[in-house]
Each structure stands twice: as structure tokens, then as C-alpha cells.
Design a protein around this motif. Structure first.
Motif, PDB file in Angstrom:
ATOM      1  N   GLY A 128      -1.709  -1.950   4.464  1.00 29.10           N
ATOM      2  CA  GLY A 128      -0.253  -1.964   4.408  1.00 29.10           C
ATOM      3  C   GLY A 128       0.323  -2.351   3.062  1.00 29.10           C
ATOM      4  N   LEU A 129      -0.496  -2.935   2.188  1.00 30.19           N
ATOM      5  CA  LEU A 129      -0.007  -3.318   0.857  1.00 30.19           C
ATOM      6  C   LEU A 129      -0.044  -2.153  -0.130  1.00 30.19           C
ATOM      7  CD1 LEU A 129      -1.659  -6.844   0.518  1.00 30.19           C
ATOM      8  CD2 LEU A 129       0.688  -6.279   1.200  1.00 30.19           C
ATOM      9  N   TYR A 130      -0.815  -1.116   0.203  1.00 34.60           N
ATOM     10  CA  TYR A 130      -0.889   0.061  -0.660  1.00 34.60           C
ATOM     11  C   TYR A 130       0.421   0.833  -0.553  1.00 34.60           C
ATOM     12  CZ  TYR A 130      -2.173   4.644  -2.419  1.00 34.60           C
ATOM     13  OH  TYR A 130      -2.202   5.831  -3.120  1.00 34.60           O
ATOM     14  N   GLY A 131       1.118   0.957  -1.665  1.00 32.95           N
ATOM     15  CA  GLY A 131       2.378   1.696  -1.691  1.00 32.95           C
ATOM     16  C   GLY A 131       3.546   0.966  -1.054  1.00 32.95           C
ATOM     17  N   ALA A 132       3.365  -0.302  -0.723  1.00 32.46           N
ATOM     18  CA  ALA A 132       4.434  -1.055  -0.062  1.00 32.46           C
ATOM     19  C   ALA A 132       5.604  -1.304  -1.011  1.00 32.46           C
ATOM     20  CB  ALA A 132       3.890  -2.395   0.444  1.00 32.46           C
ATOM     21  N   GLY A 133       6.787  -1.199  -0.467  1.00 31.41           N
ATOM     22  CA  GLY A 133       7.990  -1.528  -1.222  1.00 31.41           C
ATOM     23  C   GLY A 133       8.231  -3.028  -1.181  1.00 31.41           C
ATOM     24  N   SER A 134       9.213  -3.463  -1.923  1.00 34.27           N
ATOM     25  CA  SER A 134       9.479  -4.902  -2.022  1.00 34.27           C
ATOM     26  C   SER A 134       9.846  -5.517  -0.671  1.00 34.27           C
ATOM     27  CB  SER A 134      10.575  -5.187  -3.050  1.00 34.27           C
ATOM     28  OG  SER A 134      11.787  -4.557  -2.686  1.00 34.27           O
TER      29      SER A 134
END
Length: 164
Positions: free
Chosen positions: A80-86
Motif C-alpha cells: 500500500g505504500l507503493y504509489g501512495a499519496g500523502s
């Protein structure tokens, strides 16, 4: 008081054009930068209790190269941290257990820079850019669950090219 460290992965390779973005490895320059970061983390005694790392190959390779400098943190590799927005990154950090005094998040732009700017919006180093290998460290006064905009103090900001 908590500490939060945001680390953008070191420089990745573009040598294999057909390779999916998630599988890109570190470039030679990135491996060199990670070595400098490891030395900096060791010298500054950055010892997170928890490391949250994107599942992308380049973030995992960055972690591998700095890990011995971090002490013995709990490490969580998360898709879920891959490509996650702020907003997603902030939501994940709000879920950090209160007993965790210090956390390191290794991820990607633009999410990391946007998060750094949201946490400490008036900090000039963060407004310019957040290049590969950049590390921003923050002091947080409140609980993880209430982490929000303008609630952090930037305590350090380094980029590999400025390190010996």
C-alpha cells in the motif's frame, strides 16, 4: 514526543525499459547514495523502532543498504505504500502504535514530498524539492493517531549529494 523520518528511495535504474516500475532496482548512483545515507544515519544515531517500507524493489534495496545502521527495528514491507499519496501515507502513520517512539517511512514521490510539506508547510528545504535519497526528520508533539497538517517540526533535512 515522537520522531518521524521520511526517506525517498535512492536513485533507481532505467536500464531495462520493459521492466515494470515496481521492479526497477537501484542505479549505481543510488547504491552509492544509500551508502552515504547509512553512514549519516549511523553518525546521527537514528534508531527507529519501526520501519515502514514500500514493496517496490528500489525501496527494499535502499532499506537493505541502510539497515545495519538502524539498530533492530521492526520492519514492515507494505504494498500500500507503493504509489501512495500523502493522504494515504498520513492515514498509515496515524495507525502506528503509540508505543513506537520513532518511525522511518521509505517511499516515493510525489507522496513523500507532499506529506513532508503538509507536516511542516513553512520549511524552505521541503518546498524546493525532495530528490531521490532525501531524508527529512521531524519531531511530533502529539500522538500518532492525531498526526495532521502543520503538526511537526522539521529537525533535519539531508540529500546524499551533500553528505561526505
Amino acid at each position: 514526543m515522537h520522531e518521524l523520518h521520511l526517506l525517498r528511495h535512492a536513485k533507481s535504474s532505467w536500464d531495462e525499459p520493459g521492466l515494470p516500475d515496481h521492479e526497477r532496482s537501484l542505479a549505481p548512483r543510488g547504491r552509492k547514495a544509500a551508502k552515504k545515507l547509512a553512514r549519516y544515519l549511523r553518525d546521527q544515531e537514528v534508531r527507529p523502532d519501526l520501519v515502514l517500507c514500500s514493496s517496490a524493489r528500489r525501496t527494499r534495496e535502499t532499506l537493505e543498504r541502510i539497515r545495519s545502521s538502524l539498530g533492530e527495528p521492526v520492519v514492515e514491507i507494505e504494498d500500500g505504500l507503493y504509489g501512495a499519496g500523502s493522504d494515504d501515507l498520513l492515514a498509515r502513520l496515524r495507525g502506528v502504535p503509540e508505543g513506537v517512539g520513532s518511525a522511518l517511512l521509505i517511499g516515493h514521490n510525489p507522496g513523500l514530498q507532499d506529506l513532508a510539506l503538509a507536516l511542516a508547510p513553512s520549511e524552505p528545504p521541503l518546498t524546493a524539492r525532495f530528490p531521490t535519497g532525501a531524508l527529512a526528520s521531524f519531531a511530533l508533539a502529539g500522538p500518532w493517531a492525531q498526526l495532521g497538517e502543520a503538526q511537526a517540526e522539521l529537525t533535519a533535512y539531508v540529500v546524499p549529494r551533500e553528505l561526505p
